[in-house]
Scaffold this motif. Structure first.
Motif, PDB file in Angstrom:
ATOM      1  N   PRO A  86      -2.422   7.637  12.615  1.00 22.91           N
ATOM      2  CA  PRO A  86      -1.865   8.537  11.602  1.00 22.91           C
ATOM      3  C   PRO A  86      -0.416   8.231  11.249  1.00 22.91           C
ATOM      4  CG  PRO A  86      -2.168   9.687  13.709  1.00 22.91           C
ATOM      5  CD  PRO A  86      -2.660   8.287  13.901  1.00 22.91           C
ATOM      6  N   GLU A  87       0.277   7.462  12.085  1.00 25.76           N
ATOM      7  CA  GLU A  87       1.699   7.176  11.805  1.00 25.76           C
ATOM      8  C   GLU A  87       1.837   5.972  10.866  1.00 25.76           C
ATOM      9  OE1 GLU A  87       3.256   9.682  12.646  1.00 25.76           O
ATOM     10  OE2 GLU A  87       1.772  10.401  14.071  1.00 25.76           O
ATOM     11  N   THR A  88       1.101   4.886  11.165  1.00 28.68           N
ATOM     12  CA  THR A  88       1.197   3.710  10.275  1.00 28.68           C
ATOM     13  C   THR A  88       0.204   3.799   9.115  1.00 28.68           C
ATOM     14  OG1 THR A  88      -0.374   2.508  11.652  1.00 28.68           O
ATOM     15  CG2 THR A  88       1.958   2.182  12.152  1.00 28.68           C
ATOM     16  N   ARG A  89      -0.666   4.845   9.154  1.00 30.22           N
ATOM     17  CA  ARG A  89      -1.699   5.075   8.129  1.00 30.22           C
ATOM     18  C   ARG A  89      -2.635   3.883   7.992  1.00 30.22           C
ATOM     19  NH1 ARG A  89       2.177   6.920   3.642  1.00 30.22           N
ATOM     20  NH2 ARG A  89       3.051   8.800   4.516  1.00 30.22           N
ATOM     21  N   PRO A 100      -5.434  -0.022   5.364  1.00 31.70           N
ATOM     22  CA  PRO A 100      -4.379   0.984   5.160  1.00 31.70           C
ATOM     23  C   PRO A 100      -4.837   2.070   4.177  1.00 31.70           C
ATOM     24  CG  PRO A 100      -3.817  -1.098   4.071  1.00 31.70           C
ATOM     25  CD  PRO A 100      -5.195  -1.269   4.630  1.00 31.70           C
ATOM     26  N   TYR A 101      -4.290   3.253   4.330  1.00 28.58           N
ATOM     27  CA  TYR A 101      -4.658   4.335   3.408  1.00 28.58           C
ATOM     28  C   TYR A 101      -3.421   5.118   2.992  1.00 28.58           C
ATOM     29  CZ  TYR A 101      -4.135   7.378   7.513  1.00 28.58           C
ATOM     30  OH  TYR A 101      -3.623   8.039   8.604  1.00 28.58           O
ATOM     31  N   ASP A 102      -3.546   5.769   1.850  1.00 34.56           N
ATOM     32  CA  ASP A 102      -2.563   6.785   1.462  1.00 34.56           C
ATOM     33  C   ASP A 102      -3.085   8.174   1.795  1.00 34.56           C
ATOM     34  OD1 ASP A 102      -0.455   5.169   0.034  1.00 34.56           O
ATOM     35  OD2 ASP A 102      -2.259   4.496  -1.006  1.00 34.56           O
ATOM     36  N   LEU A 104      -6.547  10.057   3.770  1.00 40.48           N
ATOM     37  CA  LEU A 104      -7.685   9.773   4.651  1.00 40.48           C
ATOM     38  C   LEU A 104      -8.562  11.013   4.763  1.00 40.48           C
ATOM     39  CD1 LEU A 104      -8.954   7.820   6.822  1.00 40.48           C
ATOM     40  CD2 LEU A 104      -7.460   8.928   8.496  1.00 40.48           C
ATOM     41  N   SER A 262      -6.856   9.073  18.453  1.00 40.56           N
ATOM     42  CA  SER A 262      -5.937   8.909  17.314  1.00 40.56           C
ATOM     43  C   SER A 262      -4.593   9.591  17.581  1.00 40.56           C
ATOM     44  CB  SER A 262      -6.553   9.526  16.058  1.00 40.56           C
ATOM     45  OG  SER A 262      -6.582  10.942  16.192  1.00 40.56           O
ATOM     46  N   HIS A 283      -0.524  16.337   9.656  1.00 41.13           N
ATOM     47  CA  HIS A 283      -0.482  15.178   8.740  1.00 41.13           C
ATOM     48  C   HIS A 283      -1.117  15.573   7.409  1.00 41.13           C
ATOM     49  CE1 HIS A 283       0.334  13.346  12.586  1.00 41.13           C
ATOM     50  NE2 HIS A 283       0.793  12.275  11.946  1.00 41.13           N
ATOM     51  N   ARG A 285      -1.720  14.237   4.747  1.00 40.63           N
ATOM     52  CA  ARG A 285      -2.576  13.299   3.998  1.00 40.63           C
ATOM     53  C   ARG A 285      -3.901  13.057   4.722  1.00 40.63           C
ATOM     54  NH1 ARG A 285       0.766   8.719   1.338  1.00 40.63           N
ATOM     55  NH2 ARG A 285       2.727   9.723   0.795  1.00 40.63           N
ATOM     56  N   ILE A 286      -4.145  13.768   5.819  1.00 37.11           N
ATOM     57  CA  ILE A 286      -5.380  13.530   6.584  1.00 37.11           C
ATOM     58  C   ILE A 286      -6.239  14.795   6.572  1.00 37.11           C
ATOM     59  CG2 ILE A 286      -6.374  12.870   8.809  1.00 37.11           C
ATOM     60  CD1 ILE A 286      -3.876  11.333   9.433  1.00 37.11           C
TER      61      ILE A 286
END
Ligand code: FAD
Length: 412
Positions: A86-89, A100-102, A104, A262, A283, A285-286
């Protein structure tokens, strides 16, 4: 020009389908969409017991995830996600590919706890199909018999047991099936109304099945000579060993290790914490939906009814998040997202392998042929939404005609 946003969907489960069906709008807007799921097909769990019961063919009950992804202009990576950072996505797959994601979204469902190699699992649901060749082989050959042990007498195990026994009775082969349901607690269908439990037990027993309650299966071994060996023990300490041809492992779900590993917040069983917005609390974005997520204040059962109901909310919240990120690079605040509202009491329809379905919600239950028609209508309509080539038009009129094709000879 800035890089296009990348939405990654991990697991194409029941809750993910509305997002996948909507993905064309995202890809048309220049967003990259990737689905990661090792399976090409999602089997609709509501129809799996009747598939084993001979009512539905395999194409009737499954949705082609790869085709849905292709139609949407999304990429299907046919691999298992093995790590989420979740930190480096970044999501890592079993083959070591990093994606990689923006944004998730996770819908990987649950897994069977302690699933022995020699048993057929029920989670993810596609595993159950491994039972079907056993059934077909025996039903196609008049001299063959089948010994089947179902470990777990919850709703799934009992519904499968009812459908398989119903199928053998309907084929006048009841004597060739030796089916046993093994349940750890003192009763099958724990948590369901007493009358419903008695009704299901009676149906199973009348069709020749055995029910062993207060019994724990300790081990299942594959043996060359005898098929499978099941070691069990009762609460009073007696040990027993049986040798069925097949074992179905239908115990409740535990979380896939990926979630806890994770570093995201999980409950004590390892399911991901999410808010009612289906978003992780830490997070923005998750997102997660279906069995793999836990909303602490709701503490919902891990059933498909909730996963299916969460699907449209997940889609809406992904949409809002992608729009906001595209506009100003920020994630939306919670109040801009849709809050999931569960059914006050989750209704459940269980087919009985005959011309009735059991309907239950909380303390209420009944078994009626009208509920089997309703179940067939609901199930077919749901599949048809994602696999329009299946079932033609499932309008309300078909409710009248969607009667049980199954086992008309099985009496109740
Ligand atoms: C026999 C049976 C009958 C049932 N009948 C009912 C019913 O009538 N009503 C009801 O409400 N519930 C029912 N259930 C429960 C229901 O199946 C589940 O609650 C439901 O499937 C959960 O859906 P989901 O969206 O969480 O994930 P699932 O539908 O389980 O999908 C998970 C997806 O994630 C993929 N996946 C898993 N791990 C990974 C990974 N590491 N990387 C990428 N992808 C991954 C899988 O391949 C799968 O496609 C039944 C269960 C069983 C076993």
């Amino acid at each position: 020009m800035s890089e296009p946003l990348h939405l990654v969907l991990v697991g194409g489960g029941h809750a993910m389908l509305p997002s996948l069906a909507h993905a064309r709008e995202w890809t048309d807007a220049g967003i990259n969409v990737t689905l990661i799921d090792p399976q090409r097909w999602l089997y609709y769990s509501g129809m799996v017991p009747e598939h084993l019961g001979g009512v539905y063919a395999v194409d009737d009950i499954r949705i082609d995830l790869r085709r849905m992804a292709r139609k949407a202009g999304a990429t299907h990576v046919a691999a298992r996600a093995t790590a989420l950072d979740p930190e480096t996505r970044v999501v890592t797959t079993g083959e070591g590919k990093t994606i990689p994601y923006d944004v998730l979204a996770i819908d990987v469902g649950g897994v069977n706890p302690a699933l022995p190699d020699a048993a057929v699992g029920t989670k993810p649901i596609h595993r159950v199909r491994a039972l079907r060749p056993h059934l077909n082989q025996v039903l196609d050959a008049p001299t063959e018999t089948l010994g089947l042990t179902i470990v777990g007498g919850g709703a799934a195990g009992v519904e499968v047991g009812l459908n398989i026994t119903g199928r053998f009775v309907g084929a006048r082969r009841a004597a060739d099936l030796s089916l046993t349901v093994v349940e750890q607690s003192g009763k099958i269908l724990p948590g369901f109304p007493e009358g419903m439990r008695a009704y299901a037990s009676r149906l199973l027993r009348e069709r020749g099945a055995a029910i062993r309650t207060a019994t724990t299966v300790d081990a299942v071994h594959g043996t060359d000579a005898d098929g499978t060996q099941v070691d069990m023990r009762t609460d009073t300490g007696e040990h027993d060993t049986v040798h069925p041809d097949a074992v179905l492992w239908s115990t409740g779900a535990v979380a896939p290790p990926l979630l806890r590993e994770s570093g995201l917040s999980t409950d004590d069983r390892g399911f991901l914490h999410v808010t009612r917005r289906l978003r992780t609390p830490t997070h923005p974005r998750i997102f997660a939906a279906g069995d793999c997520g836990t909303i602490p204040e709701l503490d919902l059962d891990k059933v498909g009814v909730h996963a299916v109901k969460q699907g449209p909310d997940l889609r809406a919240n992904l949409d809002t998040t992608l729009r906001r990120l595209a506009e100003d690079g920020s994630a939306p605040v919670a109040s801009d997202l849709t809050a999931f509202r569960p059914y006050p009491v989750a209704p459940l329809l269980l087919s009985t392998g005959a011309r009735r379905a059991i309907w239950t919600a909380g303390p209420l239950w009944t078994a009626r042929s009208g509920f089997l028609r309703l179940k067939h209508w609901i199930d077919r309509r749901w599949i048809q939404r994602y696999a329009p080539e299946q079932w033609g038009a499932v309008g309300w009129r078909s409710l009248m005609g969607a009667e049980a094709a199954s086992n008309p000879d099985v009496t109740e």
